[in-house]
Write a protein that holds these residues in place. Structure first.
Motif, PDB file in Angstrom:
ATOM      1  N   SER A  75       0.826  -1.212   0.000  1.00 24.97           N
ATOM      2  CA  SER A  75       0.000   0.000   0.000  1.00 24.97           C
ATOM      3  C   SER A  75       0.856   1.257   0.000  1.00 24.97           C
ATOM      4  O   SER A  75       0.515   2.257  -0.642  1.00 24.97           O
ATOM      5  N   LEU A  76       1.980   1.214   0.701  1.00 23.68           N
ATOM      6  CA  LEU A  76       2.879   2.364   0.727  1.00 23.68           C
ATOM      7  C   LEU A  76       3.657   2.464  -0.586  1.00 23.68           C
ATOM      8  O   LEU A  76       3.819   3.556  -1.143  1.00 23.68           O
ATOM      9  N   ARG A  77       4.099   1.344  -1.091  1.00 25.03           N
ATOM     10  CA  ARG A  77       4.870   1.335  -2.342  1.00 25.03           C
ATOM     11  C   ARG A  77       4.046   1.861  -3.514  1.00 25.03           C
ATOM     12  O   ARG A  77       4.591   2.442  -4.450  1.00 25.03           O
ATOM     13  N   GLN A  78       2.743   1.646  -3.455  1.00 29.15           N
ATOM     14  CA  GLN A  78       1.893   2.022  -4.581  1.00 29.15           C
ATOM     15  C   GLN A  78       1.309   3.424  -4.467  1.00 29.15           C
ATOM     16  O   GLN A  78       0.602   3.881  -5.366  1.00 29.15           O
ATOM     17  N   HIS A  79       1.595   4.118  -3.382  1.00 35.33           N
ATOM     18  CA  HIS A  79       1.060   5.469  -3.195  1.00 35.33           C
ATOM     19  C   HIS A  79       1.697   6.406  -4.226  1.00 35.33           C
ATOM     20  O   HIS A  79       2.921   6.438  -4.374  1.00 35.33           O
ATOM     21  N   PRO A  80       0.891   7.190  -4.940  1.00 30.16           N
ATOM     22  CA  PRO A  80       1.441   8.025  -6.017  1.00 30.16           C
ATOM     23  C   PRO A  80       2.405   9.128  -5.553  1.00 30.16           C
ATOM     24  O   PRO A  80       3.227   9.592  -6.348  1.00 30.16           O
ATOM     25  N   LEU A  81       2.308   9.544  -4.283  1.00 32.92           N
ATOM     26  CA  LEU A  81       3.179  10.624  -3.804  1.00 32.92           C
ATOM     27  C   LEU A  81       4.336  10.122  -2.940  1.00 32.92           C
ATOM     28  O   LEU A  81       5.115  10.925  -2.429  1.00 32.92           O
ATOM     29  N   ILE A  82       4.431   8.802  -2.769  1.00 33.18           N
ATOM     30  CA  ILE A  82       5.483   8.244  -1.907  1.00 33.18           C
ATOM     31  C   ILE A  82       6.435   7.403  -2.742  1.00 33.18           C
ATOM     32  O   ILE A  82       6.008   6.555  -3.530  1.00 33.18           O
ATOM     33  N   LYS A  83       7.723   7.666  -2.566  1.00 33.05           N
ATOM     34  CA  LYS A  83       8.757   6.926  -3.298  1.00 33.05           C
ATOM     35  C   LYS A  83       9.651   6.218  -2.298  1.00 33.05           C
ATOM     36  O   LYS A  83      10.000   6.778  -1.257  1.00 33.05           O
TER      37      LYS A  83
ATOM     38  N   ARG B  38      -2.392  -8.201   9.667  1.00 33.89           N
ATOM     39  CA  ARG B  38      -1.968  -8.622   8.318  1.00 33.89           C
ATOM     40  C   ARG B  38      -2.326  -7.571   7.277  1.00 33.89           C
ATOM     41  O   ARG B  38      -1.727  -7.528   6.211  1.00 33.89           O
ATOM     42  N   ASP B  39      -3.331  -6.716   7.571  1.00 35.46           N
ATOM     43  CA  ASP B  39      -3.737  -5.693   6.613  1.00 35.46           C
ATOM     44  C   ASP B  39      -2.805  -4.488   6.624  1.00 35.46           C
ATOM     45  O   ASP B  39      -2.826  -3.692   5.678  1.00 35.46           O
ATOM     46  N   VAL B  40      -2.028  -4.337   7.693  1.00 34.37           N
ATOM     47  CA  VAL B  40      -1.235  -3.100   7.833  1.00 34.37           C
ATOM     48  C   VAL B  40       0.252  -3.353   8.055  1.00 34.37           C
ATOM     49  O   VAL B  40       1.057  -2.435   7.941  1.00 34.37           O
ATOM     50  N   ARG B  41       0.628  -4.572   8.378  1.00 32.74           N
ATOM     51  CA  ARG B  41       2.031  -4.870   8.647  1.00 32.74           C
ATOM     52  C   ARG B  41       2.394  -6.183   7.958  1.00 32.74           C
ATOM     53  O   ARG B  41       1.591  -7.113   7.932  1.00 32.74           O
ATOM     54  N   SER B  42       3.594  -6.231   7.434  1.00 34.50           N
ATOM     55  CA  SER B  42       3.991  -7.419   6.683  1.00 34.50           C
ATOM     56  C   SER B  42       3.972  -8.647   7.591  1.00 34.50           C
ATOM     57  O   SER B  42       4.391  -8.599   8.745  1.00 34.50           O
TER      58      SER B  42
END
Length: 485
Positions: free
Chosen positions: A48-56, A259-263
């Motif tokens: 979810s973080l990797r796919q955020h358009p403003l987060i690299k 599991r929805d928020v942490r690996s």
């Protein structure tokens, strides 16, 4: 175009999790955010973080094999080179960098690229304020029964003889999650780990060249301590937390699924099995026992804990989380089934306690457990993330601090917020079976404390704290006014 901010977390899950949430909060304020992360931690970043358009996500190459192994010599030089290369390759100069206070080695690199830095405490404000106040009150020598009030801090945080009695944690080459803290930058008081009582806190050196400070806390929990730090350092200090997953804030009356928020990591149980076990227990009846992934009691104390859970709390349902390597010096690491014999392993306890106890080996779904209505108390080391996760769900704590800021977090919980007890008044001695039994009975049987804990958690029922929303907005305005042309 939106301005860019870099975030540099320290190595370890307890530091990475709040930094990931901070990325989301800043992106929602239309900042481009680059999370600079050691390659050893990259697998812990959810999609979810990797796919955020403003987060690299920018990985800093690291040849170390993982967060539970001590780095080889020259590791910080390698990270510094990686940071230098990442900034060199970026065509846009970030308007600022938010840097974990334990990553002070990065200051010279950011200075070279003319990127101003904001110091970030992933722990709470109380620990930093108490370190500072204790240093200013030096020398700290108390007679039995004497109390030392610390000017500028609440009277209920006055130091007592029991506060000064701390057993030294087993010396190892490790610090958070297996990595030593970086060496001090230049001359100054920087030392391995947190200061002893009465020493100048190393963080004062680390924030000297920064433009401001962020702390993973909020006014509802720690306003006096935030103000104390701000008054002393003369820079903006923002409480921007607790930086817990969005799902945590959106579901005050329902379960949070880790599991929805942490690996997912290796565990002896599934979340479904934990939920099913908790569903079978009366409301508020379960004691949750966990010391996190970094520290824990000694092997001897684990034996006392097992005896207390088995023999002395006959009707007390419990969940006990055991990391492989528990009881050994240094951070536990998950080495698979063959490593189980390397730490404390209560063979046969499962069978003897039957369905009254659930022993989890490895990773536990802590947010799920703390948000379940059957959970009535938490025996904890009082690491900051665990502390705020429990407070936000109205779960009282039995505090068993092991090192560093955990002592201050425990005092905040017990003396100031009044939502917990200490496992013993004398932490310079081994914690005994009787200490544990009495502590569990006091906490689980204290209806008034449960009401206090629920009243405090009610402040978070409306979601992420309003004071922290305002603080993040103030940070945005400060950065744009000063650094965005």
């Amino acid at each position: 175009m939106s301005p860019e901010i870099c975030i540099l977390p320290f190595l370890g899950q307890g530091h990475l999790f709040p930094c990931m949430e901070l990325c989301n909060h800043l992106a929602s304020r239309n900042f481009h955010v680059t999370l600079l992360i050691s390659s050893t931690l990259a697998a812990s970043v959810p999609s979810s973080l990797r796919q955020h358009p403003l987060i690299k996500l920018t990985q800093i190459p690291s040849s170390d094999s993982g967060p539970h192994h001590p780095p080889r010599p020259g590791h910080h030089d390698e990270l510094a080179k990686g940071l230098h290369d990442a900034l060199s390759d970026n065509p846009i100069r970030p308007v600022c960098a938010i840097v974990d206070v334990l990553m002070s080695w990065s200051a010279e690199t950011f200075k070279k690229f003319e990127v101003p830095t904001v110091a970030f405490f992933t722990s709470g404000a109380c620990s930093a304020a108490m370190e500072l106040a204790a240093w200013k009150a030096h020398p700290l020598e108390l007679e039995p029964g004497e109390t030392r009030f610390l000017p500028g801090l609440p009277d209920d945080m006055a130091l007592t003889c029991s506060d000064l009695k701390r057993r030294r944690h087993d010396p190892t080459p490790h610090h958070h999650d297996g990595f030593p803290p970086p060496p001090p930058r230049g001359p100054g008081p920087g030392k391995m780990g947190p200061p002893r009582l009465g020493e100048q806190p190393p963080w004062m050196e680390e924030v000297r060249e920064t433009i401001a400070v962020m702390i993973n806390t909020c006014d509802d929990l720690e306003r006096p301590f935030i103000n104390y730090i701000a008054n002393h350092i003369g820079k903006p200090v923002w409480g921007v937390g607790p930086l817990l997953p969005e799902q945590y804030w959106k579901s005050p009356g329902s379960l949070v699924h880790d599991r929805d928020v942490r690996s997912n990591r290796r565990s002896s149980v599934t979340e479904e099995e934990v939920t099913q076990w908790l569903d079978s227990k009366p409301r508020g009846s379960v004691l949750y026992v966990s010391f996190g992934s970094e520290v824990g009691p000694t092997m001897e104390e684990y034996t006392c804990l097992a005896q207390a859970l088995e023999e002395s709390c006959e009707k007390q349902p419990f969940i006990w989380v055991l990391q492989p390597g528990s009881g050994r010096p240094g951070p536990p690491g998950f080495g698979g089934p063959e490593a189980e014999g390397e730490g404390y392993f209560p063979r046969g306890l499962d069978g003897r306690v039957g369905n009254r106890g659930l022993i989890i080996r490895g990773w536990a779904p802590q947010l799920l457990i703390l948000s379940h209505p059957s959970t009535g108390g938490f025996l904890s080391h009082c690491g900051w993330n665990s502390t705020v996760e429990a407070i936000g769900r109205g779960v009282p704590l039995l505090a068993w601090p092991i090192r560093g800021d955990q002592y201050h977090d425990a005092k905040l919980v017990v003396s100031h917020l009044k939502v917990g007890y200490m496992v013993t008044d004398d932490l310079s001695e081994k914690v005994t079976r009787d200490d544990i039994v009495k502590g569990i009975q006091r906490m689980m049987g204290d209806g008034e404390m449960k009401k206090t804990a629920e009243a405090l958690s009610a402040k978070f029922r409306h979601g992420f704290p309003r004071s922290s929303v305002a603080a993040l907005d103030a940070f945005k305005n400060y950065i744009i006014q000063r650094f965005v042309k």
